[in-house]
Structures are given as C-alpha cells and as structure tokens.
Design a protein around this motif. Structure first.
Motif, PDB file in Angstrom:
ATOM      1  N   ARG A  48      50.125  24.684 109.027  1.00  0.00           N
ATOM      2  CA  ARG A  48      50.532  26.068 109.280  1.00  0.00           C
ATOM      3  C   ARG A  48      49.480  26.816 110.092  1.00  0.00           C
ATOM      4  O   ARG A  48      49.743  27.912 110.596  1.00  0.00           O
ATOM      5  N   HIS A  65      56.259  36.735 102.554  1.00  0.00           N
ATOM      6  CA  HIS A  65      55.421  35.568 102.841  1.00  0.00           C
ATOM      7  C   HIS A  65      55.963  34.290 102.185  1.00  0.00           C
ATOM      8  O   HIS A  65      55.662  33.191 102.637  1.00  0.00           O
ATOM      9  N   THR A  81      58.135  33.115 105.042  1.00  0.00           N
ATOM     10  CA  THR A  81      57.418  32.727 106.264  1.00  0.00           C
ATOM     11  C   THR A  81      56.598  31.466 106.033  1.00  0.00           C
ATOM     12  O   THR A  81      56.484  30.623 106.920  1.00  0.00           O
ATOM     13  N   ARG A  82      56.006  31.306 104.854  1.00  0.00           N
ATOM     14  CA  ARG A  82      55.174  30.112 104.638  1.00  0.00           C
ATOM     15  C   ARG A  82      55.996  28.860 104.422  1.00  0.00           C
ATOM     16  O   ARG A  82      55.593  27.773 104.824  1.00  0.00           O
TER      17      ARG A  82
END
Length: 286
Positions: free
Chosen positions: A87, A129, A132-133
């Motif tokens: 990432r 998040h 998104t992660r």
C-alpha cells in the motif's frame, strides 16, 4: 489429507498434487509470492522449497520472511526477501524496480496478500479508511503490480495466480462490505483482463476459497471454531495450478451456493433483513 474434522474432509477435498510434475514445471523459474510471511504464502514457500526455483517473498514482516528463507534454503530453492507494504507507494515502486532488474525475468506471480475487515456499516460511518485500506491492498496493489510486470510475464509465457474468495461469486452479506467490494473488484478486473493476458501467452488461475485457517480469520471469534480449509491444502492447489494451468478452483459445493444466491435471493434478503432488525438496538446514534 490435513488434520480435518469429518465435515471438513467432506467440504475441502483437494486435488492430487503430482510433486514431480510441479518440480519439473518450476525448474529454473522465478516465482513472486505476496503475503508470504504467514498462512497460505508461507505454506506455499515451504511446498516449493525442493524445486530449483527462485522465490521472491514479499510481505511487511521482514523477520518472519527471513525465518522462512532459512528453512527454504535447506532445500533446492533460492529465496529473496523483499519486505514491503504494497500500500506504500515508495515501497511498491522499489519492488517493481527490483523485479524489472531481475536478469532471469519473472515467470509466476502469486497474488496472495490481502486484508479482511468484518464491521457493520453503522460502526464504519467515521471509518472511511476501512474501505480505502482494503481497496489499497486487495485491489489497487495487485493491479499496479501486474500492470508493471505484464511485459515480463509475456516474455516468459508466464502465469498469474490469484488467491480470491467464494464471496466474489455469492450474494453479498452484511458486515463485510469493505472486504467483499475490494476482493470482487480485483476478481472482476482479472476476469476482464484474462482474455487479453491469455492472448499474450500469460496463463491465469483464480482460486475461489472458502474460509481458510490463517491469522486473517482470528479477529472474527465465530470463525475460530468454524470449518476452515488448511493453508497447506491451498498451497497444494496453487502448486497443482502451476503445471496444470487450470483456470479456476472452487469448492465442489459452491455451485449450490451460487444457484441459491440466484434462485432464493429474495427470501435470503428477507431473512437477512429481519435477522438484522432483531439485533438492531433501539438507539444506535445514526
């Protein structure tokens, strides 16, 4: 057969791995394994230890990777440890630069790194998040990796092996929106790209897996005692695909789940709705 219960033996029957064929197929090849520090990636690395192969082991935990490498190199395999969080843009760039500098090229990519999140939407309202992660590691990272190495794989008539989930082919269920959306996104991307990749001489394989007993499932208490496939069995399925070039692996019973997802979609949605309503607190702050 792994140390399975009777139910697990019925649910998770495996293919017969021809170890000699696998070893012959891998002779002199370079194999990239993401998520190699535990679970499926770790067991796959151990399975390939007796092959004349160069394993590139990628994961965040360098210490675990080095311990695995010590064991692997007691056999015929050579291993390169590449600690990286896929990432992280800089770490991904460094990995891609390393892969493009390999003098022997790249033959096989096993896309295994992943992240799972089990959380209700009402507990995710301030947790963008989470989404998104999961998208970063389950979708954007493998897409970025493959876009970069497709020319390398095409040159070697290589192979992409995707470790996916049965959830990508079933009716979505509550509490897993972040995970299911991200895994389904990459599954759709690879199925869409596969004909183009195949025309370049690149084989593609996707393993649609049920629950697998890896560290990823530990946070979900209900999964600790649920029937689950052994990561050793999954490693053998991947090893089999390396010489068979089989396009997909699915549990034998998945077809019934798929039929049920279509035929009984409305009743299932009704049951899920009322189950959630019964669990819903009178005030949840939304």
């Amino acid at each position: 057969m792994q140390n399975y219960t009777l139910l697990e033996r019925l649910m998770f029957s495996s293919v017969t791995l021809n170890f000699s064929k696998m070893i012959d197929e891998l002779n002199g090849k370079t194999v990239l394994i993401t998520g190699a520090s535990s679970g499926i990636g770790k067991e796959l690395a151990y399975l390939l230890a007796d092959a004349n192969v160069h394993l590139i082991l990628v994961a965040r935990r360098e210490e675990e990777l080095r311990l695995i490498t010590e064991e692997i190199e007691k056999g015929s395999a050579k291993a390169t440890v590449f600690p990286a969080d896929l990432r992280n843009a800089q770490q991904m760039a460094e990995l891609l630069e390393f892969l493009h500098r390999l003098p022997e090229g790249l033959d096989i990519v096993v896309s295994n790194a992943g992240l799972s999140i089990n959380r209700p939407i009402v507990h995710s309202l301030d947790r963008l998040h989470d989404f998104t992660r999961t998208m970063a590691i389950n979708y954007f990272a493998p897409v970025q990796l493959l876009l970069s190495v497709i020319p390398l794989l095409a040159e070697k008539k290589g192979h992409i092996i995707n470790v996916s989930t049965i959830n990508a082919l079933l009716l979505p269920i509550p509490n897993w929106a972040a995970y299911q959306a991200s895994k389904t996104a990459f599954d759709t991307w690879l199925r869409s790209a596969a004909p183009e990749l195949n025309s370049l001489g690149i084989s593609t394989t996707t393993l649609y897996l049920p629950l697998v007993r890896t560290p990823m499932i530990e946070p979900t208490i209900a999964y600790r005692t649920a029937p689950a496939m052994s990561p050793v069995t999954v490693a053998e399925l991947i090893g089999h695909s390396m010489y068979s070039k089989r396009k997909t692996y699915k549990p034998w019973w998945l077809i019934f789940g798929q039929l049920g997802s279509v035929t009984f979609r409305k009743p299932l949605e009704f049951i899920i709705y009322h189950t959630l309503k019964q669990k819903e607190p009178k005030k949840h702050g939304v």
